[in-house]
Structure formats: structure tokens, C-alpha cells
Scaffold this motif. Structure first.
Motif, PDB file in Angstrom:
ATOM      1  N   THR A   1       0.831  -1.196   0.000  1.00  0.00           N
ATOM      2  CA  THR A   1       0.000   0.000   0.000  1.00  0.00           C
ATOM      3  C   THR A   1       0.867   1.249   0.000  1.00  0.00           C
ATOM      4  OG1 THR A   1      -0.103  -0.045   2.414  1.00  0.00           O
ATOM      5  CG2 THR A   1      -1.885  -1.133   1.229  1.00  0.00           C
TER       6      THR A   1
ATOM      7  N   ASP B   1      -8.676   5.273   5.942  1.00  0.00           N
ATOM      8  CA  ASP B   1      -7.710   4.879   6.970  1.00  0.00           C
ATOM      9  C   ASP B   1      -6.611   5.934   7.120  1.00  0.00           C
ATOM     10  OD1 ASP B   1      -5.887   4.535   4.865  1.00  0.00           O
ATOM     11  OD2 ASP B   1      -6.216   2.377   4.746  1.00  0.00           O
ATOM     12  N   SER B   2      -5.607   5.637   7.893  1.00  0.00           N
ATOM     13  CA  SER B   2      -4.572   6.615   8.243  1.00  0.00           C
ATOM     14  C   SER B   2      -3.630   6.945   7.097  1.00  0.00           C
ATOM     15  CB  SER B   2      -3.754   6.106   9.433  1.00  0.00           C
ATOM     16  OG  SER B   2      -3.118   4.878   9.104  1.00  0.00           O
ATOM     17  N   SER B   3      -3.769   6.247   5.955  1.00  0.00           N
ATOM     18  CA  SER B   3      -2.914   6.566   4.805  1.00  0.00           C
ATOM     19  C   SER B   3      -3.390   7.826   4.082  1.00  0.00           C
ATOM     20  CB  SER B   3      -2.876   5.389   3.817  1.00  0.00           C
ATOM     21  OG  SER B   3      -4.143   5.214   3.192  1.00  0.00           O
ATOM     22  N   TRP B   4      -4.586   8.292   4.408  1.00  0.00           N
ATOM     23  CA  TRP B   4      -5.165   9.431   3.696  1.00  0.00           C
ATOM     24  C   TRP B   4      -4.649  10.761   4.238  1.00  0.00           C
ATOM     25  CZ3 TRP B   4      -8.251   9.603  -0.611  1.00  0.00           C
ATOM     26  CH2 TRP B   4      -8.636   8.352  -1.113  1.00  0.00           C
TER      27      TRP B   4
ATOM     28  N   GLY C   1      -5.568  12.493  13.462  1.00  0.00           N
ATOM     29  CA  GLY C   1      -6.831  11.979  12.951  1.00  0.00           C
ATOM     30  C   GLY C   1      -7.953  12.975  12.802  1.00  0.00           C
TER      31      GLY C   1
END
Length: 275
Positions: A2, A55-58, A97
Motif C-alpha cells: 500500500t 484509513d490513516s494513509s489518507w 486523525g
């Protein structure tokens, strides 16, 4: 494997959005090989579920119609600029977040005009009364020292524009769309209407026009922009706005500055030419 950082533009319809071209050009210039930028067909009903599924990749999102207002309740905070017109076109996801909303259309408009030497005008005209027109009024709150005349098709739209003017501190006068030819004598004309709406005005451009800011970029030039340029008036186009607002988005999402304006504009021009 990813990718580490993701961003995208959301809206409906979205297939013709140039945002991926502009943002990817910036990533290439920055050497950000682990960043991706995509487009997703998302309407008002699908938006909450999409946001919750990230998720946190954004790193961030660009928003176009019809999502600029409906995104607001889904955010943790909204900038003063975005609040002023109740429209968010940029969401940045912080490391802790949080979802932070902003509007880069307004400073993008100001930057596009300043690039063409328009820092201050004594009066202005706005053609149309939709969402882009409210952003235009917010930009004019910064650069216009006098009255702004809005040319609209209904009393309801006129009341809305007058309300935005009161909120933004702009002296807004309302005229009927039937009188729109009068707008062309203003030192700055901002056309915020859909494709074809101003074509009938092309024959009424005065001999020594001021500056036209037409927010469309496809089809380009519009009949009005072509007639304006033929009379040696200054023309600012929708691609100018798109690039300048995207520059600000890239800087916010990546944390890198300055974003590569020239490379992004070149990529946009090439993509439009290829269509």
C-alpha cells in the motif's frame, strides 16, 4: 504494497476533473513517489460512508459539486475562509486523525487576479448567483473597494447574493439578467455561469474592456472570453483558478511549499489540449 499517502477529488460528476493531473504533476516535481491522487464519483448520500471508511494513509481530499456544503457536518473544524461562504473544497487529515476543512477557491481567485496585475478595483460585476458567485464575493471583499453589481435571473437569487454581501461586508447591488450587457463596462467582470450562459453577451463587449475572470475552463475560450481578448481586454480563465486553488491544496496536504505552479499549469494545459 500500500502507498504511504493518499489523496483524491470527490464529486458527481467527476470524470472530467483535472485535479488528478494537477496534483500528480506536483508530486512528480516534489519527488513524492509514495503519494497517489485519484478521483471518486461520490454524491451527497455516499459521502458519509466514504469518509468513515478512510484509513490513516489518507492525507487529504479535494471536493467539488455537490459536496462543498454537505461535508461541513462531517469535519472537526472549518477555517474562517470556508465558514464565510459555507463551502469547503479542501479537507486535510491531521496526524492525530482530525478532519480540517478549508476553502482554497477564494485565495485561489485572488492569486489568479493578482498574477494578472489586478490588486484593487473600484467596482466589479458578477454574472450569476450560484456557489461560485459567493466565493467570488468573498474574493471581492479583499480586492474591490466599492460596489459589486450581481446580474441574476430571479429575485430569490438576488436576495441570496445580497445576503452574502451583507455577511462578507460587500456592497452588493442586484440587476436583472436581462441587463447583463451593462456588466461588461465594469473594470472587473467575474462570470460564474455554466457553459453557454454568457455566449449572447459576446457581441456587446466594449471597445476598451477591463478584466474578465471567466471561471470555466472547458470549453475554452468561451465566446465571451474570445471576444474580450479580441478587444485587448485582460482575461483570467478557469484553468488559472483551478491551478491556483490546487497549489494551495497541495501545500496543505503535503506540508511542502511552494507548490510548483508552472509545472501544474503546464500539465493542466496539456491535458485540456489532449481532450
Amino acid at each position: 504494497m500500500t502507498h504511504a499517502h493518499r489523496a483524491a477529488v470527490l464529486g458527481s460528476p467527476i470524470a472530467h476533473s483535472l485535479s488528478p493531473v494537477l496534483h500528480r504533476a506536483a508530486y512528480a516535481e516534489f519527488g513524492l513517489t509514495d503519494w497517489t491522487y485519484d478521483r471518486f464519483e461520490i454524491d451527497e448520500h455516499a459521502l458519509p460512508g466514504f469518509i468513515e471508511g478512510l484509513d490513516s494513509s489518507w492525507a487529504g481530499l479535494s471536493l467539488t459539486m455537490p459536496l462543498k456544503r454537505v461535508i461541513i457536518p462531517l469535519l472537526d473544524s472549518v477555517s474562517e475562509t470556508a465558514s464565510s461562504v459555507e463551502a469547503v473544497n479542501t479537507v486535510v487529515f491531521t496526524r492525530d486523525g482530525r478532519r480540517v476543512g478549508d476553502n482554497t477557491d477564494i485565495p485561489g481567485m485572488i492569486a489568479a487576479l493578482r498574477e494578472r496585475g489586478v490588486d484593487k478595483v473600484e467596482s466589479a460585476a458578477v454574472l450569476g448567483a450560484g456557489a461560485t458567485a459567493s466565493s467570488a464575493l468573498a474574493a471581492l471583499a479583499v480586492i474591490c473597494t466599492g460596489a459589486v453589481t450581481a446580474y441574476v435571473r430571479s429575485q430569490e437569487r438576488g436576495d441570496e447574493m445580497r445576503g452574502w454581501g451583507e455577511r462578507l461586508g460587500v456592497d452588493v447591488r442586484i440587476s436583472d439578467w436581462a441587463e447583463a450587457k451593462q456588466a461588461l463596462h465594469a473594470p472587473l467582470v467575474i462570470a460564474t455561469t455554466p457553459a453557454g450562459a454568457t455566449d449572447a453577451l459576446a457581441g456587446a463587449v466594449p471597445d476598451a474592456p477591463g478584466t474578465l475572470f471567466d471561471v470555466l475552463y472547458e470549453p475554452w475560450p468561451t465566446a465571451l472570453a474570445a471576444a474580450w481578448a479580441a478587444r485587448n481586454g485582460a482575461v483570467v480563465g478557469g484553468l488559472d483558478l483551478l491551478v491556483h486553488q490546487a497549489v494551495l491544496q497541495v501545500e496543505q496536504m503535503t506540508g511542502r511549499s511552494p507548490a510548483p505552479l508552472a509545472a501544474m499549469r503546464k500539465a493542466g494545459e496539456e491535458a485540456l489540449a489532449a481532450r
